[in-house]
Scaffold this motif. Structure first.
Motif, PDB file in Angstrom:
ATOM      1  N   ALA A 183     -11.402  12.780 -62.293  1.00  0.00           N
ATOM      2  CA  ALA A 183     -11.989  12.092 -61.187  1.00  0.00           C
ATOM      3  C   ALA A 183     -11.546  10.701 -61.084  1.00  0.00           C
ATOM      4  N   ARG A 184     -10.830  10.035 -62.103  1.00  0.00           N
ATOM      5  CA  ARG A 184     -10.584   8.637 -62.062  1.00  0.00           C
ATOM      6  C   ARG A 184      -9.372   8.493 -61.285  1.00  0.00           C
ATOM      7  N   ALA A 185      -8.530   9.525 -61.568  1.00  0.00           N
ATOM      8  CA  ALA A 185      -7.134   9.544 -60.685  1.00  0.00           C
ATOM      9  C   ALA A 185      -7.296   9.253 -59.430  1.00  0.00           C
ATOM     10  N   LYS A 186      -8.520  10.006 -58.750  1.00  0.00           N
ATOM     11  CA  LYS A 186      -8.644   9.831 -57.341  1.00  0.00           C
ATOM     12  C   LYS A 186      -9.622   8.858 -56.782  1.00  0.00           C
ATOM     13  N   GLU A 187     -10.144   8.072 -57.883  1.00  0.00           N
ATOM     14  CA  GLU A 187     -11.248   7.183 -57.531  1.00  0.00           C
ATOM     15  C   GLU A 187     -10.807   6.170 -56.467  1.00  0.00           C
ATOM     16  N   VAL A 188     -11.865   5.739 -55.526  1.00  0.00           N
ATOM     17  CA  VAL A 188     -11.666   4.638 -54.740  1.00  0.00           C
ATOM     18  C   VAL A 188     -12.956   3.780 -54.875  1.00  0.00           C
ATOM     19  N   THR A 189     -12.714   2.245 -54.877  1.00  0.00           N
ATOM     20  CA  THR A 189     -13.709   1.477 -54.830  1.00  0.00           C
ATOM     21  C   THR A 189     -13.666   0.773 -53.569  1.00  0.00           C
ATOM     22  N   SER A 190     -15.012   0.805 -52.764  1.00  0.00           N
ATOM     23  CA  SER A 190     -15.246   0.325 -51.642  1.00  0.00           C
ATOM     24  C   SER A 190     -16.227  -0.901 -51.459  1.00  0.00           C
ATOM     25  N   LEU A 191     -16.068  -1.532 -50.765  1.00  0.00           N
ATOM     26  CA  LEU A 191     -17.062  -2.860 -50.189  1.00  0.00           C
ATOM     27  C   LEU A 191     -17.442  -2.414 -48.636  1.00  0.00           C
ATOM     28  N   TRP A 192     -18.818  -1.809 -48.782  1.00  0.00           N
ATOM     29  CA  TRP A 192     -19.621  -1.589 -47.501  1.00  0.00           C
ATOM     30  C   TRP A 192     -20.138  -2.646 -47.001  1.00  0.00           C
ATOM     31  N   ARG A 193     -19.761  -3.113 -45.646  1.00  0.00           N
ATOM     32  CA  ARG A 193     -20.559  -4.222 -44.906  1.00  0.00           C
ATOM     33  C   ARG A 193     -21.447  -3.745 -44.240  1.00  0.00           C
ATOM     34  N   LEU A 194     -22.759  -3.900 -44.509  1.00  0.00           N
ATOM     35  CA  LEU A 194     -23.999  -3.239 -43.901  1.00  0.00           C
ATOM     36  C   LEU A 194     -24.825  -4.638 -43.027  1.00  0.00           C
ATOM     37  N   THR A 195     -25.573  -4.069 -42.220  1.00  0.00           N
ATOM     38  CA  THR A 195     -26.503  -5.010 -41.223  1.00  0.00           C
ATOM     39  C   THR A 195     -27.736  -4.044 -41.093  1.00  0.00           C
ATOM     40  N   THR A 196     -28.811  -4.718 -40.243  1.00  0.00           N
ATOM     41  CA  THR A 196     -29.902  -4.128 -40.338  1.00  0.00           C
ATOM     42  C   THR A 196     -30.092  -3.758 -38.728  1.00  0.00           C
ATOM     43  N   ARG A 197     -30.573  -2.730 -38.332  1.00  0.00           N
ATOM     44  CA  ARG A 197     -30.729  -2.106 -37.149  1.00  0.00           C
ATOM     45  C   ARG A 197     -31.731  -2.842 -36.580  1.00  0.00           C
ATOM     46  N   ALA A 198     -32.870  -3.213 -37.009  1.00  0.00           N
ATOM     47  CA  ALA A 198     -33.767  -3.996 -36.278  1.00  0.00           C
ATOM     48  C   ALA A 198     -34.642  -5.058 -37.340  1.00  0.00           C
ATOM     49  N   GLU A 199     -35.210  -6.083 -36.810  1.00  0.00           N
ATOM     50  CA  GLU A 199     -35.636  -7.203 -37.964  1.00  0.00           C
ATOM     51  C   GLU A 199     -37.050  -6.638 -38.345  1.00  0.00           C
TER      52      GLU A 199
ATOM     53  N   HIS B 191     -34.587  -9.284 -46.691  1.00  0.00           N
ATOM     54  CA  HIS B 191     -34.059 -10.457 -47.079  1.00  0.00           C
ATOM     55  C   HIS B 191     -32.753 -10.765 -46.470  1.00  0.00           C
ATOM     56  N   LEU B 192     -32.426  -9.975 -45.512  1.00  0.00           N
ATOM     57  CA  LEU B 192     -31.143 -10.323 -44.808  1.00  0.00           C
ATOM     58  C   LEU B 192     -31.320 -10.771 -43.364  1.00  0.00           C
ATOM     59  N   THR B 193     -30.866 -11.980 -43.242  1.00  0.00           N
ATOM     60  CA  THR B 193     -31.040 -12.633 -41.817  1.00  0.00           C
ATOM     61  C   THR B 193     -30.538 -11.874 -40.757  1.00  0.00           C
ATOM     62  N   PRO B 194     -31.328 -11.964 -39.583  1.00  0.00           N
ATOM     63  CA  PRO B 194     -30.587 -11.068 -38.367  1.00  0.00           C
ATOM     64  C   PRO B 194     -29.343 -11.548 -38.003  1.00  0.00           C
ATOM     65  N   GLY B 195     -28.382 -10.314 -37.952  1.00  0.00           N
ATOM     66  CA  GLY B 195     -26.972 -10.622 -38.016  1.00  0.00           C
ATOM     67  C   GLY B 195     -26.299 -10.736 -38.992  1.00  0.00           C
ATOM     68  N   GLY B 196     -26.945 -10.999 -40.312  1.00  0.00           N
ATOM     69  CA  GLY B 196     -26.093 -11.111 -41.591  1.00  0.00           C
ATOM     70  C   GLY B 196     -25.519  -9.755 -42.003  1.00  0.00           C
ATOM     71  N   GLU B 197     -24.901 -10.135 -43.130  1.00  0.00           N
ATOM     72  CA  GLU B 197     -23.956  -9.042 -43.813  1.00  0.00           C
ATOM     73  C   GLU B 197     -24.627  -8.775 -45.283  1.00  0.00           C
ATOM     74  N   ALA B 198     -24.459  -7.615 -45.655  1.00  0.00           N
ATOM     75  CA  ALA B 198     -24.823  -7.170 -47.121  1.00  0.00           C
ATOM     76  C   ALA B 198     -23.379  -6.639 -47.439  1.00  0.00           C
ATOM     77  N   TRP B 199     -22.931  -6.923 -48.757  1.00  0.00           N
ATOM     78  CA  TRP B 199     -21.819  -6.314 -49.006  1.00  0.00           C
ATOM     79  C   TRP B 199     -22.114  -5.524 -50.326  1.00  0.00           C
ATOM     80  N   LEU B 200     -22.126  -4.256 -50.146  1.00  0.00           N
ATOM     81  CA  LEU B 200     -22.447  -3.317 -51.174  1.00  0.00           C
ATOM     82  C   LEU B 200     -21.016  -2.932 -51.976  1.00  0.00           C
ATOM     83  N   ILE B 201     -20.799  -2.979 -53.239  1.00  0.00           N
ATOM     84  CA  ILE B 201     -19.674  -2.518 -53.812  1.00  0.00           C
ATOM     85  C   ILE B 201     -20.094  -1.275 -54.625  1.00  0.00           C
TER      86      ILE B 201
END
Length: 365
Positions: free
Chosen positions: A345-361, A285-295
């Protein structure tokens, strides 16, 4: 889903949004009941229908809560089981509602609007646990008041059972990350619609917001209309809409554990099923060269429920590569509250936005 059944003795209907069964034995109680006796009866499985002063019922509930054993020193799963048992015990303090969701108790608040929003109209007498009623009323107040979202310059109004965007750090990540495209974006698991609205505010021309929960989509549509984004498309579906997009955003449940209530499904994802399904189907569902933002938060890693290596391996298995990651620290009150069972655990917590893309179509669905 709201559960309704007929109670014995009095014919009152049982109202619940959590799926909790009504107590098999129910006794009428009032202000003369002591907290020790109330706790003893509740632990034994007896329901206590309150007929006294409403503020006294709230005080009794608090006193019963103080009598529940502490979960200190237990494992995460033990704490979850303890929390579930505590909820069952406290949920046995009940309050009656007359026809029209009228609360017939001294000094009782007007709960008609709040209950109608959640349970629908009522023409019969009913019974509801006091903790649930307080939650319904609190949710109604949040719905009326709204949650201020700086990235929107406006408020989001959550509905009961839809996770409120009170943790603003994940919204800020989406608001501040450079957009890879502006023609189309998918918001997977939209909830209140806050991330879809942020994308539209940032200039994305077409946004498609999906969710499996009809109540979440109703909440999102109401928020879009209120914000002037009535053109955002909503779709009830499992994860993805048809087609591809150059930007796909997903903020899945962060903890791979079983949810005990419908609201907890926004936080708990048993076996990381939604996360893995999102990653596995994403390349189609991701166009070639597109990005998925996984939070994602790393709270699961800090609690020993998932490792960073397992997350990275899931990316690789799905044919994805990481373009980058943006991190932030939570600012919500529980992150610094030493009374929270997960404080370490909450005192050390980090929230991340991962920028993902596809390796092949891959081939489309």
């Amino acid at each position: 889903m709201n559960s309704l059944s007929i109670m014995d003795g009095g014919g009152r209907r049982w109202l619940t949004t959590t799926g909790m069964n009504p107590p098999r034995r129910v006794v009428d109680v009032d202000d003369e009941l002591t907290a020790d006796e109330a706790y003893r009866l509740a632990v034994s499985g007896t329901g206590l229908t309150w007929h006294g002063d409403f503020p006294n019922a709230r005080n009794l509930l608090a006193a019963m809560g103080r009598r529940c054993p502490s979960a200190a020193g237990k494992s995460f799963q033990d704490k979850r089981n303890h929390q579930s048992r505590r909820a069952r015990i406290l949920g046995r303090l009940l309050v009656p509602l007359d026809s029209g969701h009228v609360l017939p108790l001294r000094r009782g608040p007007d709960v008609r609007a709040a209950c109608t929003e959640v349970y629908g109209p009522s023409e019969t007498a009913s019974l509801v646990s006091l903790p649930e009623l307080l939650g319904v009323v609190g949710a109604h107040e949040w719905r009326v008041k709204g949650v201020e979202i700086p990235a929107l310059g406006a408020k989001i109004h959550p509905h009961h059972g839809v996770f409120s965007p009170v943790r603003g750090e994940y919204v800020d990540l989406v608001a501040k990350s450079p957009l890879p495209a502006t023609e189309l974006a998918f918001d997977i698991g939209t909830g209140t619609g806050v991330l879809a609205a942020v994308l539209a505010r940032r200039g994305v021309q077409r946004v498609v917001a999906t969710d499996t929960e009809p109540r979440a989509l109703a909440c999102a549509r109401e928020n879009f209309e209120r914000l002037g984004f009535a053109g955002i498309e909503t779709l009830e579906t499992d994860l993805f809409p048809p087609g591809r997009a150059p930007l796909i955003v997903c903020n899945p449940p962060w903890l791979p554990a079983r949810a005990h209530t419908p609201l907890e499904r926004a936080v708990y994802d048993p076996g990381s099923r939604m996360l893995h399904a999102f990653l596995d189907r994403l390349p189609r569902h991701l166009t070639p060269g597109g990005e998925a933002w996984l939070i994602l938060s790393d709270l699961a890693e800090l609690l020993g429920l998932r490792t960073r290596d397992q997350l990275l391996a899931a990316f690789r298995r799905s044919g994805l590569e990481v373009l980058g990651r943006k991190d932030t620290r939570p600012k919500h009150p529980r992150a610094t509250d030493p009374r929270d069972p997960l404080h370490a655990a909450r005192a050390k917590e980090v929230t991340s936005l991962w920028r993902l893309t596809t390796r092949a179509e891959p081939a489309p669905d």
